[in-house]
Design an enzyme around this catalytic site. Structure first.
Site: not given
Length: 353
Positions: A247, A218, A324, A287-288, A216, A326, A45, A285, A243-244
Site C-alpha cells: 500500500q 493502520g 504474507h 484492513g486497507y 504493519g 512468509e 499488524s 491480515n 501488506c502495508l
C-alpha cells in the site's frame, strides 16, 4: 470466573466471561484462521485492534514461544467462543484483556454486514456495561492513529546474518513480522532492519541492494516517511513490499489506497495470478487495500472480491504482495516470492525515474 462486557459501535453491549481482566478498546476485527493463534496474537499488524477468532476453540495445542512473530501480544483485546487455560494465562501475563463464552458467530456476522467497528471491553470482578461503553467512547478510528508506526517498529537498526553472502536488504520496519526477516536470512541475505521513520541518508549509509517495506498496522497514508523512501530510491534500487508495504509503495508511485469494509484476515484467502492463471492459498491480515495501482501493474487479485494482491513493474524493478508469503501461519504456496525479490538484484531498472 467473572463477567465481562463488550460494547460495540452499533449500540450492542454483549455479556461474556472474563478470562484475562482489564479495560481496553480498539477496532473490532475477525480472523478465520483455525491454527496459528500464537502467530496472529504476536503479529504487529493487529496493533490497536480487538481480535475476534471465528474458530470456536483457541489454544488446543498450547503456547510455544518459538512460534511468536514479535516479542509481545499486539491486539488490545481478544475475543473467542472458548479460550483454553494456556492461552488465557498467557494473555493475562501479557496484560491483554480477553473474553469468551459469547456468540462469536453473531459478532463475525455483524462485522461482515456492518464493517469493522470501534469496540470497548471491560473484564474482571468489578466490570460493568458502563465501563465497556466508556472504553468505546474513548476509542479512535484506525486512521486517527497517525503515529502508530512508533508503537511497533524497532528504534535502532538491527542486523541479521551479517556474514551472509547474499544481497543486502534494507527492511523498513513498519511493524514487521519476524518471519519476513527469517525468510530472507534463510536465503543467505543480509537483513538490516531499520526504524519505520528511517531517512534516505540512513538507507544510503548501509548501501543496500534492495529496499523492502514491511507489513504493519493502520492507515498506509500515515507512513509518510516510508513513502518518501520509495520516492527517493525508485529507479535506483529494487523495491519490494508486503501488506502495508504494498500500500505504501502504491501510494508513493501515484496510486491510491482505501479502507476496506471488514478486511482480509485468515489463512485461507484464495489469490489468482493473472499471468499463470494459477490460484494459491494465502495468509492475510489487512484492513486497507490499493484502489489505484498508479505506475504499477496488477498481477494478482483476490478471488473473493477482486482486490489487488500483487503489484509489479519490470521497468521500475518493483514487486509487492498484499498477502504474507512468509506463511506464518498458513500455507506455503507463495514462499517463492522471496526468491523473486532477491533475484531483482540481477535485473536493474530499465527506465529513468
Amino acid at each position: 470466573m467473572t463477567k465481562a462486557y463488550v460494547a460495540l459501535e452499533n449500540g450492542q453491549v454483549v455479556e461474556a466471561r472474563s478470562r484475562a481482566p482489564g479495560r481496553t478498546r480498539g477496532e473490532l476485527v475477525f480472523t478465520t484462521a483455525y491454527t496459528g493463534y500464537e502467530e496472529s496474537l504476536t503479529d504487529p499488524s493487529y496493533e490497536e485492534q480487538i481480535l475476534t477468532f471465528s474458530y470456536p476453540l483457541i489454544g488446543n495445542y498450547g503456547v510455544r514461544e518459538e512460534r511468536f512473530e514479535s516479542d509481545r501480544v499486539h491486539p488490545r483485546g481478544v475475543v473467542a467462543r472458548e479460550l483454553t487455560e494456556d492461552v488465557a494465562e498467557w494473555l493475562g501475563r501479557e496484560g491483554v484483556p480477553a473474553v469468551d463464552e459469547l456468540d462469536t458467530r453473531d459478532l463475525v456476522t455483524g462485522i461482515r454486514e456492518q464493517g469493522a467497528m470501534r469496540c470497548g471491553i471491560a473484564a474482571g470482578p468489578d466490570a460493568t456495561p458502563e465501563d465497556a461503553e466508556a472504553e468505546l467512547a474513548a476509542c479512535k478510528g484506525m486512521s486517527e492513529h497517525t503515529d502508530i508506526g512508533s508503537q511497533v517498529s524497532v528504534t535502532e537498526p538491527v542486523t541479521y546474518n551479517a556474514e551472509g553472502d547474499g544481497p543486502t536488504v534494507a527492511l523498513v520496519d513498519c511493524g514487521a513480522k519476524g518471519s519476513i526477516a527469517s525468510s530472507l536470512v534463510e536465503r543467505d541475505a543480509v537483513v538490516k532492519q531499520l526504524p519505520y521513520d528511517a531517512t534516505a541518508s540512513d538507507i544510503e549509509a548501509i548501501d543496500p541492494d534492495i529496499l523492502f517495506i514491511s507489513n504493519g498496522p493502520g492507515d498506509p497514508e500515515n507512513f509518510e516517511q516510508a513513502a518518501a523512501l520509495v520516492d527517493a530510491f525508485v529507479g535506483e534500487l529494487p523495491l519490494a513490499g508486503i501488506c502495508l508495504g504494498q500500500q505504501v509503495i502504491a501510494n508513493a508511485l501515484g496510486g491510491e489506497t482505501e479502507k476496506m469494509e471488514f478486511g482480509h484476515r485468515g489463512v485461507n484467502q484464495p489469490v489468482l495470478d493473472l499471468c499463470s492463471e494459477q490460484v494459491v492459498m494465502t495468509t492475510q491480515n489487512h484492513g486497507y487495500t490499493v484502489s489505484d495501482p498508479g505506475k504499477l501493474d496488477v498481477t494478482q487479485i483476490n478471488v473473493n472480491d477482486d482486490t489487488p494482491e500483487g503489484l509489479e513493474s519490470e521497468e521500475l524493478n518493483v514487486i509487492t504482495r498484499q498477502y504474507h508469503p512468509e506463511a506464518n501461519p498458513g500455507p506455503h504456496d507463495t514462499l517463492g516470492f522471496f526468491d523473486d525479490v532477491l533475484g531483482m538484484v540481477d535485473s536493474p531498472p530499465t527506465v529513468e525515474r
